[in-house]
Write a protein that holds these residues in place. Sequence first.
Motif, PDB file in Angstrom:
ATOM      1  N   VAL A  15       0.831  -1.207   0.000  1.00 22.74           N
ATOM      2  CA  VAL A  15       0.000   0.000   0.000  1.00 22.74           C
ATOM      3  C   VAL A  15       0.868   1.261   0.000  1.00 22.74           C
ATOM      4  CG1 VAL A  15      -1.631   1.362   1.367  1.00 22.74           C
ATOM      5  CG2 VAL A  15      -1.994  -1.089   1.080  1.00 22.74           C
ATOM      6  N   SER A  16       1.908   1.278   0.819  1.00 18.90           N
ATOM      7  CA  SER A  16       2.740   2.476   0.913  1.00 18.90           C
ATOM      8  C   SER A  16       3.553   2.700  -0.361  1.00 18.90           C
ATOM      9  CB  SER A  16       3.655   2.397   2.132  1.00 18.90           C
ATOM     10  OG  SER A  16       4.426   1.215   2.134  1.00 18.90           O
ATOM     11  N   LEU A  17       3.943   1.631  -1.053  1.00 17.03           N
ATOM     12  CA  LEU A  17       4.612   1.803  -2.345  1.00 17.03           C
ATOM     13  C   LEU A  17       3.659   2.449  -3.356  1.00 17.03           C
ATOM     14  CD1 LEU A  17       6.653  -1.510  -2.768  1.00 17.03           C
ATOM     15  CD2 LEU A  17       7.590   0.807  -2.559  1.00 17.03           C
ATOM     16  N   CYS A  18       2.414   1.998  -3.364  1.00 19.48           N
ATOM     17  CA  CYS A  18       1.416   2.603  -4.263  1.00 19.48           C
ATOM     18  C   CYS A  18       1.153   4.058  -3.886  1.00 19.48           C
ATOM     19  CB  CYS A  18       0.124   1.799  -4.221  1.00 19.48           C
ATOM     20  SG  CYS A  18       0.254   0.146  -4.925  1.00 19.48           S
ATOM     21  N   VAL A  19       1.108   4.335  -2.586  1.00 22.85           N
ATOM     22  CA  VAL A  19       0.947   5.721  -2.138  1.00 22.85           C
ATOM     23  C   VAL A  19       2.138   6.554  -2.597  1.00 22.85           C
ATOM     24  CG1 VAL A  19       0.872   7.228  -0.111  1.00 22.85           C
ATOM     25  CG2 VAL A  19      -0.522   5.154  -0.174  1.00 22.85           C
ATOM     26  N   GLY A  20       3.350   5.999  -2.481  1.00 24.35           N
ATOM     27  CA  GLY A  20       4.536   6.714  -2.941  1.00 24.35           C
ATOM     28  C   GLY A  20       4.467   7.029  -4.424  1.00 24.35           C
ATOM     29  N   SER A  21       3.919   6.096  -5.214  1.00 23.16           N
ATOM     30  CA  SER A  21       3.748   6.350  -6.644  1.00 23.16           C
ATOM     31  C   SER A  21       2.789   7.514  -6.878  1.00 23.16           C
ATOM     32  CB  SER A  21       3.226   5.087  -7.333  1.00 23.16           C
ATOM     33  OG  SER A  21       3.052   5.293  -8.716  1.00 23.16           O
TER      34      SER A  21
END
Length: 310
Positions: free
Chosen positions: A22-28
């Motif tokens: 989830v946090s990787l997608c948020v970072g994107s």
Amino acid sequence: MQNLIQIILSTPWLLWPALVGVSLCVGSFLNVVILRLPRMMEQAWRQECEALLEHDRRSEPAHETSNTGNASTDNDREQARFYGLSYPRSHCPECGNTIRAIDNIPVISWLLLRGRCRHCGTGISARYPVIEALTAVLSVLTVLILGANAEALVTLPLVWALVALTAIDLDTTLLPDSITLPLLWAGLVVSALGLGQVGLEAAFWGAVAGYLSLWSVYHLFRLLTGKEGMGHGDFKLLGALGSWLGWTMLPAIILLSSLVGAVVGIAMIAIRGHDRNIPIPFGPYLAAAGVIALWYGPELLDLWLSMMRV
């Protein structure tokens, strides 16, 4: 939904992969915000200026008005340049090809493509995977330090917003109201719901004291020197941090951010010959101090109180 969250929190093999993903997608998504939000702000300012100029032209006598025939053409061009956070789709700035979903997987796609566009081979900045990875690392550290509980998950949007604000401030020396003000109100709402690090009263006075402290410093500096020592966004960011962390954390945040900012500023002047008249963004130091205060608030408070007793 609440039961599902509790199951995930109590199951490590579900929690950590889910949190990283989830946090990787948020970072994107933060990469999109960092790139496009300042341009959207500039676009809005340009449209306001053009509307004002058009109003002035219409108020002039007819024989003094010129180039009115180009107004529609200019508007058409501006409309063609319009974009937001979701439009147009992500694309290569060199060849214009839309980036496919398979090429937009956080970090992994950049590594597989070796940092280049699939179509034209143009290099893609390493900043994109760095922001994505940094968002994931900070998210994991937040849950590790605060504990696997609902309160820790609720603070993650604060950490994510601080990542975006840091990058935008470094790029443009701007701290957008569209992030800082909702962040301030969100801190108050979270505290009112009993999900925050502090109660509503501490959050309220944290927002008030955070804003007014830097606001007072700004106006005092301006009266003494005739110059602006910081931007208005810094007041709002400290107010937002106060609403999330409470007024007792403000002295530690100000001390940490000022200390790091002074060291970095002096180093830039001494080593790189940085012009002291060119402003240095203060937002990144406030954001870093805010994350540290979120993680180690009680320890910082004890340290601060012991220093005051000395």
